[in-house]
Enzyme design. Structure first.
Site, PDB file in Angstrom:
ATOM      1  N   ASP A  13     -29.533 -42.289  54.454  1.00  0.00           N
ATOM      2  CA  ASP A  13     -30.672 -41.587  55.060  1.00  0.00           C
ATOM      3  C   ASP A  13     -31.321 -40.653  54.045  1.00  0.00           C
ATOM      4  OD1 ASP A  13     -30.424 -42.795  57.482  1.00  0.00           O
ATOM      5  OD2 ASP A  13     -29.580 -41.069  58.548  1.00  0.00           O
TER       6      ASP A  13
ATOM      7  N   GLU B 125     -31.609 -49.160  53.789  1.00  0.00           N
ATOM      8  CA  GLU B 125     -30.752 -50.292  53.396  1.00  0.00           C
ATOM      9  C   GLU B 125     -30.567 -50.345  51.878  1.00  0.00           C
ATOM     10  OE1 GLU B 125     -29.021 -52.129  55.457  1.00  0.00           O
ATOM     11  OE2 GLU B 125     -29.906 -51.040  57.134  1.00  0.00           O
TER      12      GLU B 125
HETATM   13 ZN   LIG Z   1     -27.016 -47.810  57.334  1.00  0.00          ZN
END
Ligand SMILES: [Zn+2]
Length: 415
Positions: free
Chosen positions: A362, A281
């Protein structure tokens, strides 16, 4: 054929094209899932047990079946709404009661929107209290579900009505350039909502509590500090009130920024896995994905307003659906009803954009965690708990998935 006749057949063609494409995509996906249904895909051997896998297959197939019925239902309904004359009837009735002021036209748009949402209610209800219930996800009560709908209607009245009235006023005030003004007002409205929604609207539906002191909080704050993220508040949302599905998201911007973790997420993941999810996030934030997406959607709505301004000057556009040209309100409504048959075809593009951001976030998470494993474990668990489809058809996922599939994300993380 008259211009109106041509318009009629174009609309029929567009509605049909979208519905048929959706049905085709559903079929494609169902077949693909069935073809992989007999055993766990090679890459997930050991990561998911046979029983959970077959449950996820059944969940995907059940959702697909419901959505096929919904696609046909929605298309038929759209034809009826557009060509039965029901909209001009409501319009004339409201006019004879309330006159033609901007607020009355705003109310017409709102009332029409509300009426049109009613036929979808049985599907929403069935989805929550039959399908989700059957697979053990539903925790919503009937009372809470209906209360949510009532709150939604009140919010639409409170926020949507003034905004629509303002836009219709701008058409009167600013002449041919109204669409630029309307677009600007909508952007300001959206910005204000970004600040106000977390404070005023989300608490109407859920309870937010700061993450309590302890090792998890310390770990997450340490992560925030080392990634340069101002995290005064990490909030926990009582998502378990409605469903066992889990999630994490971001609200607000600038000093109003908040990270929200569902309580269900905290129950499902280990501390290190939660840290990896938060790192993902924060990645979205650090890589400026939110302003980039806001700009893109602002450009999309600018194009939308421009197209309405063009259509609104064409008398055939009104007449083809039983309206008389004069006021712009019907053009706004018709555009609202029809824009989906065009924007649907852009969804792979929008999803490609959002998937790119997911890969980047990621990679960011793997970097700040110095390893990819915690995030991979978290993603696997979340996929398992949410019974995510492990084998979506690539074309189907292009149209419907804003996030890459688990397998694609793992492959990218392993690089
Ligand atoms: Zn995401």
């Amino acid at each position: 054929m008259t211009v109106m006749g041509v318009a009629f057949w174009i609309v029929v063609g567009l509605v049909l094209a979208k519905a048929l494409a959706q049905l085709w995509l559903q079929n494609l996906n169902q077949q693909y899932v069935r073809a992989h249904a007999t055993r766990v895909p090679e890459s997930f051997k050991g990561a998911i047990d046979e029983q959970t896998y077959s449950k996820s297959v059944n969940y995907t197939l059940a959702k697909g079946k419901l959505s096929r019925i919904e696609i046909v239902y929605d298309a038929v309904l759209l034809f009826i709404v557009l060509f039965s004359g029901v909209l001009p009837l409501i319009y004339t009735l409201l006019h004879s009661w309330l006159g033609e002021a901007a607020w009355a036209n705003g109310l017409f748009l709102l009332a029409a929107g509300l009426l049109l949402s009613i036929p979808g209610l049985p599907f929403e209800w069935y989805h929550q209290f039959r399908l989700e219930e059957h697979f053990g996800f539903n925790t919503t009560t009937q009372k809470l579900w209906w209360l949510d709908r009532v709150k939604g209607i009140l919010l639409a009245l409170l926020l949507g009505w003034p905004l629509l009235t303002l836009i219709l006023k701008l058409v009167e005030w600013t002449g041919p350039w109204w669409w630029l003004w309307a677009w600007g007002s909508m952007l300001v409205f959206q910005m204000v909502m970004l600040i106000l929604a977390p404070v005023l609207i989300l608490p109407l539906f859920n309870k937010f509590t700061p993450l309590t002191d302890g090792s998890l909080r310390e770990r997450l704050l340490a992560l925030a500090a080392r990634t340069g993220f101002q995290a005064k508040s990490i909030q926990v949302m009582d998502g378990s009130k409605r469903s066992k599905h889990s999630n994490a998201f971001f609200t607000g911007f600038g000093g109003f920024r908040k990270i929200v973790l569902f309580d269900t997420l905290i129950q499902q993941l280990e501390e290190q896995e939660l840290e990896a999810v938060l790192a993902h996030e924060i990645g979205h934030f650090r890589l400026k994905h939110i302003p980039k997406t806001l700009i893109l959607s602002a450009l999309g709505s600018l194009a939308g307003f421009y197209v309405i301004s063009l259509l609104a000057t064409q008398s055939w556009f009104y007449r083809a659906f039983g309206f008389l040209p004069g006021n712009i309100a019907p053009a706004l409504l018709l555009f609202g009803l029809l824009s989906g048959v065009i924007t649907f075809w852009f969804s792979p593009l929008a999803h490609w954009w959002s998937r790119r951001h997911e890969y980047e976030a990621d990679a960011f998470a793997a970097k700040v965690m110095t390893q990819a494993q915690p995030l991979i474990r978290a993603l696997r668990k979340l996929n398992e708990k949410n019974l995510g489809n492990l084998t979506p058809h690539p074309v189907y996922s292009g149209f419907y998935y804003s996030h890459p599939g688990l397998l694609e994300r793992e492959r990218a993380l392993m690089k």
